[in-house]
Design a protein around this motif. Structure first.
Motif, short mmCIF file in Angstrom:
data_model
loop_
_atom_site.label_atom_id
_atom_site.label_comp_id
_atom_site.label_asym_id
_atom_site.label_seq_id
_atom_site.Cartn_x
_atom_site.Cartn_y
_atom_site.Cartn_z
N LEU A 84 0.81 -1.22 0.00
CA LEU A 84 0.00 0.00 0.00
C LEU A 84 0.84 1.28 0.00
O LEU A 84 0.32 2.35 -0.30
CB LEU A 84 -0.94 0.00 1.21
CG LEU A 84 -2.02 -1.07 1.22
CD1 LEU A 84 -2.77 -1.07 2.54
CD2 LEU A 84 -2.99 -0.90 0.06
N THR A 85 2.12 1.16 0.35
CA THR A 85 2.95 2.37 0.47
C THR A 85 4.01 2.50 -0.61
O THR A 85 4.69 3.53 -0.67
CB THR A 85 3.65 2.40 1.85
OG1 THR A 85 4.43 1.20 2.00
CG2 THR A 85 2.64 2.50 2.97
N ARG A 86 4.17 1.50 -1.45
CA ARG A 86 5.19 1.55 -2.50
C ARG A 86 4.55 1.43 -3.87
O ARG A 86 3.56 0.69 -4.03
CB ARG A 86 6.20 0.42 -2.31
CG ARG A 86 6.93 0.44 -0.98
CD ARG A 86 7.89 1.62 -0.84
NE ARG A 86 8.94 1.59 -1.84
CZ ARG A 86 10.07 0.92 -1.73
NH1 ARG A 86 10.32 0.21 -0.63
NH2 ARG A 86 10.97 0.95 -2.69
N PRO A 87 5.08 2.12 -4.88
CA PRO A 87 4.52 2.00 -6.24
C PRO A 87 4.73 0.60 -6.80
O PRO A 87 5.72 -0.07 -6.45
CB PRO A 87 5.30 3.05 -7.04
CG PRO A 87 6.56 3.27 -6.28
CD PRO A 87 6.23 3.04 -4.83
N VAL A 88 3.80 0.17 -7.63
CA VAL A 88 3.88 -1.17 -8.22
C VAL A 88 3.82 -1.06 -9.75
O VAL A 88 3.30 -0.08 -10.28
CB VAL A 88 2.73 -2.08 -7.72
CG1 VAL A 88 2.84 -2.30 -6.22
CG2 VAL A 88 1.37 -1.49 -8.07
N PRO A 89 4.34 -2.07 -10.44
CA PRO A 89 4.28 -2.04 -11.91
C PRO A 89 2.84 -2.07 -12.42
O PRO A 89 1.97 -2.66 -11.78
CB PRO A 89 5.02 -3.31 -12.33
CG PRO A 89 5.77 -3.76 -11.12
CD PRO A 89 5.02 -3.26 -9.94
N LYS A 90 2.63 -1.43 -13.55
CA LYS A 90 1.31 -1.48 -14.18
C LYS A 90 1.17 -2.77 -14.97
O LYS A 90 2.16 -3.33 -15.44
CB LYS A 90 1.12 -0.29 -15.11
CG LYS A 90 0.82 1.01 -14.40
CD LYS A 90 0.39 2.06 -15.38
CE LYS A 90 -0.06 3.31 -14.64
NZ LYS A 90 -0.50 4.36 -15.57
N LEU A 91 -0.07 -3.22 -15.11
CA LEU A 91 -0.32 -4.38 -15.96
C LEU A 91 -0.11 -3.95 -17.42
O LEU A 91 -0.31 -2.78 -17.76
CB LEU A 91 -1.74 -4.90 -15.74
CG LEU A 91 -1.98 -5.54 -14.37
CD1 LEU A 91 -3.46 -5.81 -14.15
CD2 LEU A 91 -1.18 -6.83 -14.22
#
Length: 196
Positions: A72-79
């Motif tokens: 919830l606190t770190r950016p994640v890769p987009k699909l």
């Protein structure tokens, strides 16, 4: 302007904490599921397997809290952009169902043992407190729900692994690479942009 755009771009892979937790918990959860099956099929090994199952379940519960905070606190890769909308929707839903089950299974096991009046022993001499009063009816219901959720989780894991391999080796669209931490493959959208 270009630098600002680069800083706002989503990462190509999950952060190192997410990747370590993913693979560590995958190994722990698969162990838990097979230990659980062993407990149901072998009365001789059941006490030893239960002593392994309970601490592993508590560890999974603690790690999923850390994992959720990180998620919830770190950016994640987009699909991938070429992935159909319904697949993105299902991937998102199933992602959160995984989290729900990672919480629900250890908690249901803990409450099941509490309702049965059994000690929730992490190691000799240290027991977790009961979180439900002893009740045979509750124990039976929790036992069944724990087993059903475990089988559902197992089939979800099989589906998840199958989908990851398909995306990694057939579609080659960076979904598997993002959790391995491998260098991003050339994105089709980037190829189109560079041709224009």
């Amino acid at each position: 302007m270009n630098n600002k755009k680069l800083t706002q771009m989503p990462p190509s892979s999950f952060n190192i904490t997410a990747r370590i937790l993913h693979w560590l918990m995958a190994a722990m959860i698969l162990t838990m599921l097979f230990v659980g099956v062993g407990m149901m099929t072998s009365l001789t090994l059941r006490p030893w397997l239960l002593d392994l199952h309970i601490p592993l379940g508590v560890a999974v519960l603690l790690l999923v809290i850390v994992r959720l905070i990180n998620r919830l606190t770190r950016p994640v890769p987009k699909l991938p952009g070429e992935m159909p909308g319904w697949q993105k929707y299902m991937a998102t839903i199933l992602h959160w169902v995984f989290y729900a089950l990672m919480f629900a299974l250890p908690l249901s096991g803990w409450t099941q043992l509490s309702a049965g009046g059994f000690p929730v022993r992490l190691y000799p001499g240290f027991h977790l407190p009961a979180i439900l009063e002893q009740n045979p009816t509750s124990y039976a219901l929790l036992h069944d729900s724990h087993r059903i959720m475990a089988w559902a989780f197992f089939f979800m894991i099989v589906g998840h692994l199958s989908a990851a391999l398909i995306h990694g080796f057939i579609y080659r669209d960076n979904i598997l690479q993002s959790m391995i931490g491998q260098k991003k493959l050339t994105d089709k959208s980037e190829e189109i942009c560079s041709d224009q």
